[in-house]
Design a protein around this motif. Structure first.
Motif, mmCIF file in Angstrom:
data_model
loop_
_atom_site.group_PDB
_atom_site.id
_atom_site.type_symbol
_atom_site.label_atom_id
_atom_site.label_comp_id
_atom_site.label_asym_id
_atom_site.label_seq_id
_atom_site.Cartn_x
_atom_site.Cartn_y
_atom_site.Cartn_z
ATOM 1 N N ALA A 122 -3.103 -1.520 -1.501
ATOM 2 C CA ALA A 122 -3.048 -0.959 -2.859
ATOM 3 C C ALA A 122 -2.927 0.564 -2.803
ATOM 4 N N ILE A 123 -3.650 1.180 -1.868
ATOM 5 C CA ILE A 123 -3.594 2.645 -1.719
ATOM 6 C C ILE A 123 -2.218 3.082 -1.216
ATOM 7 N N CYS A 124 -1.725 2.393 -0.183
ATOM 8 C CA CYS A 124 -0.506 2.850 0.501
ATOM 9 C C CYS A 124 0.791 2.331 -0.115
ATOM 10 N N HIS A 125 0.741 1.208 -0.827
ATOM 11 C CA HIS A 125 1.973 0.614 -1.360
ATOM 12 C C HIS A 125 2.264 1.027 -2.803
ATOM 13 N N GLU A 161 2.262 3.333 4.810
ATOM 14 C CA GLU A 161 1.049 2.890 5.516
ATOM 15 C C GLU A 161 0.723 3.823 6.688
ATOM 16 N N ALA A 162 1.749 4.214 7.426
ATOM 17 C CA ALA A 162 1.518 5.128 8.562
ATOM 18 C C ALA A 162 1.054 6.491 8.061
ATOM 19 N N GLY A 163 1.633 6.946 6.936
ATOM 20 C CA GLY A 163 1.228 8.227 6.364
ATOM 21 C C GLY A 163 -0.198 8.207 5.849
ATOM 22 N N GLY A 164 -0.589 7.119 5.181
ATOM 23 C CA GLY A 164 -1.961 6.972 4.698
ATOM 24 C C GLY A 164 -2.948 6.893 5.848
ATOM 25 N N SER A 165 -2.515 6.255 6.948
ATOM 26 C CA SER A 165 -3.390 6.087 8.116
ATOM 27 C C SER A 165 -3.633 7.395 8.869
ATOM 28 N N ALA A 166 -2.909 8.458 8.465
ATOM 29 C CA ALA A 166 -3.171 9.775 9.057
ATOM 30 C C ALA A 166 -4.558 10.282 8.650
ATOM 31 N N PHE A 167 -5.100 9.693 7.572
ATOM 32 C CA PHE A 167 -6.479 9.985 7.152
ATOM 33 C C PHE A 167 -7.380 8.902 7.747
ATOM 34 N N ASP A 168 -8.304 9.294 8.608
ATOM 35 C CA ASP A 168 -9.127 8.318 9.324
ATOM 36 C C ASP A 168 -9.870 7.374 8.387
ATOM 37 N N TRP A 169 -10.369 7.905 7.263
ATOM 38 C CA TRP A 169 -11.166 7.048 6.372
ATOM 39 C C TRP A 169 -10.292 6.023 5.635
ATOM 40 N N MET A 207 14.627 9.937 -5.081
ATOM 41 C CA MET A 207 15.260 8.759 -5.676
ATOM 42 C C MET A 207 15.190 7.621 -4.673
ATOM 43 N N GLY A 208 14.692 6.485 -5.131
ATOM 44 C CA GLY A 208 14.527 5.376 -4.205
ATOM 45 C C GLY A 208 14.631 4.030 -4.871
ATOM 46 N N PRO A 209 14.498 2.969 -4.084
ATOM 47 C CA PRO A 209 14.703 1.614 -4.589
ATOM 48 C C PRO A 209 13.541 1.097 -5.436
ATOM 49 N N PRO A 210 13.817 0.089 -6.281
ATOM 50 C CA PRO A 210 12.782 -0.522 -7.122
ATOM 51 C C PRO A 210 11.939 -1.521 -6.330
ATOM 52 N N PRO A 211 10.878 -2.062 -6.937
ATOM 53 C CA PRO A 211 9.984 -2.994 -6.227
ATOM 54 C C PRO A 211 10.668 -4.271 -5.741
ATOM 55 N N THR A 212 11.804 -4.668 -6.349
ATOM 56 C CA THR A 212 12.496 -5.897 -5.920
ATOM 57 C C THR A 212 13.277 -5.703 -4.624
ATOM 58 N N SER A 213 13.351 -4.464 -4.139
ATOM 59 C CA SER A 213 14.183 -4.149 -2.979
ATOM 60 C C SER A 213 13.437 -4.335 -1.664
ATOM 61 N N GLY A 214 14.126 -4.931 -0.682
ATOM 62 C CA GLY A 214 13.552 -5.051 0.651
ATOM 63 C C GLY A 214 13.385 -3.699 1.314
ATOM 64 N N THR A 215 14.255 -2.751 0.944
ATOM 65 C CA THR A 215 14.124 -1.393 1.476
ATOM 66 C C THR A 215 12.813 -0.773 1.007
ATOM 67 N N ARG A 216 12.463 -1.015 -0.263
ATOM 68 C CA ARG A 216 11.186 -0.507 -0.799
ATOM 69 C C ARG A 216 10.014 -1.160 -0.053
ATOM 70 N N ASP A 217 10.078 -2.464 0.140
ATOM 71 C CA ASP A 217 9.011 -3.177 0.868
ATOM 72 C C ASP A 217 8.825 -2.593 2.269
ATOM 73 N N ALA A 218 9.950 -2.414 2.963
ATOM 74 C CA ALA A 218 9.878 -1.895 4.327
ATOM 75 C C ALA A 218 9.407 -0.442 4.340
ATOM 76 N N PHE A 219 9.836 0.342 3.356
ATOM 77 C CA PHE A 219 9.454 1.753 3.289
ATOM 78 C C PHE A 219 7.942 1.914 3.126
ATOM 79 N N VAL A 220 7.344 1.121 2.217
ATOM 80 C CA VAL A 220 5.894 1.272 2.018
ATOM 81 C C VAL A 220 5.116 0.783 3.238
ATOM 82 N N GLU A 221 5.637 -0.237 3.914
ATOM 83 C CA GLU A 221 4.937 -0.745 5.105
ATOM 84 C C GLU A 221 5.067 0.216 6.291
ATOM 85 N N LEU A 222 6.266 0.739 6.495
ATOM 86 C CA LEU A 222 6.515 1.557 7.686
ATOM 87 C C LEU A 222 6.142 3.026 7.494
ATOM 88 N N ALA A 223 6.497 3.588 6.345
ATOM 89 C CA ALA A 223 6.279 5.026 6.132
ATOM 90 C C ALA A 223 4.963 5.317 5.420
#
Length: 348
Positions: free
Chosen positions: A214-217, A192-200, A174-190
């Motif tokens: 688009a892939i990570c957010h 993006e870093a999780g997606g970047s675990a795949f080198d390609w 359960m998490g915040p909707p797209p209008t939430s700053g928490t959601r914005d920060a979550f996709v950027e911090l968690a």
């Protein structure tokens, strides 16, 4: 710029005294909108203002960061908010909207730091997640489990399918909707870093930033991620009722509900006050509020609210906001923002 501010203030005073179509005749209290994460901190400061001065206690609405900026940037005048709380920095597109609507001088105040937690009920063992686990569980499209550099619709239904070391529970976050700053920060911090675990996928960031985002957010929409609105208290209640579910919200809510919920370890680090303060916890972000300079001196109590929020007794290391779960900024940073507030310095 000084002449512009004087003209804006004069126009605002006329608005307040004469009234406009659909506007209140006047307003003798501060109006604050925005982030649900900053809401409890702003509320404590507002209560202090109401108790210790002759000003009315400010009215605060928890609209989410994005929703707050829409209201804040809609114009100058008594029908528009004076402050907007935010769990991320204001975007350039939002600044442009503000300017288009006559909101030309905005004071930015960073207030401290917060961690974004993936919390669960204390009735279950704490989860131990990597950022890669989080990405694979929540992204709309993920790398094909069969291999190769190809994305497929997210096939993962349980945490064990994501990582054999995790429980065999259905993924239910359960998490915040797209209008939430928490959601914005979550996709950027968690995410993006999780997606970047795949080198390609990490390589895509250098080649095509928009595709990488688009892939990570983009969060999955097939029922495994549940948008829970801007009410973090509701998420806490649902976690208490469902020990297998996880919830995404700010550290302050974890801190305030430590009798019911616990934070998952992320990359081996528990979300504690100390781990967020020293940067060890990987999913942490700054918190802000924004003030309309044109309203200061017109709406009663704004200067005093700014002074209270940026006082050491409020946001300092031993201040009452840290008791509520906010992680104070370093001394130098606090002094810089306190000076900007004292000088009513708008952001560039």
């Amino acid at each position: 710029m000084i002449r512009k501010h004087v003209l804006l203030t004069a126009a605002f005073t006329l608005l307040a005294s004469a009234g406009t179509v659909g506007a209140q005749q006047s307003r003798d209290y501060i109006s604050i909108v925005g982030s649900s994460t900053v809401y409890p901190f702003a509320t404590v400061v507002a209560e202090q203002l109401g108790k210790t001065t002759s000003f009315k206690t400010p009215k605060i609405e928890s609209t989410g960061t994005g929703g707050g900026f829409k209201l804040f940037c809609a114009g100058v005048g008594v029908e528009h908010p004076d402050f907007s709380n935010a769990s991320r920095a204001i975007k350039s597109s939002e600044i442009d909207t503000c300017k288009a609507n006559g909101v030309t001088e905005i004071i930015e105040v960073k207030i401290g730091y917060d961690g974004i937690v993936l919390a669960s009920s204390k009735k279950a063992p704490p989860m131990r997640l990597t950022l890669k686990d989080v990405f694979l569980a929540l992204a709309k499209e993920v790398p094909d489990p069969k291999g190769g550099e190809k994305l497929v619709p997210n096939p993962y239904k349980t945490w064990k399918a994501v990582n054999p070391s995790l429980p065999d529970h259905k993924i239910e976050v359960m998490g915040p909707p797209p209008t939430s700053g928490t959601r914005d920060a979550f996709v950027e911090l968690a995410m993006e870093a999780g997606g970047s675990a795949f080198d390609w996928i990490k390589a895509i960031k250098k080649q095509d930033e928009k595709r990488f985002q688009a892939i990570c957010h983009t969060i999955r929409e097939d029922g495994y991620y549940i948008e829970a609105g801007e009410n973090d208290n509701l998420i806490v209640q649902k976690l208490d009722a469902n020990p297998n579910a996880l919830g995404i919200f700010g550290f302050s809510f974890l801190d305030q509900n430590a009798d019911k919920v616990q934070g998952s370890l992320v990359e081996g680090v528990q979300p504690t006050f100390e781990a967020i303060a020293d940067g060890k916890y990987p999913v942490s972000r700054p918190l802000f509020f924004y003030a309309k300079k044109a309203h200061i001196g017109v709406i009663p109590g704004m200067k005093e609210y700014l002074a209270e929020f940026t006082s050491e007794k409020a946001w300092g290391p031993d201040g009452y906001l840290s008791d509520k779960g906010m992680i104070p900024m370093p001394d130098k940073e606090r002094k810089q923002f306190a000076d900007d507030v004292k000088n009513m310095k708008p952001m560039k």
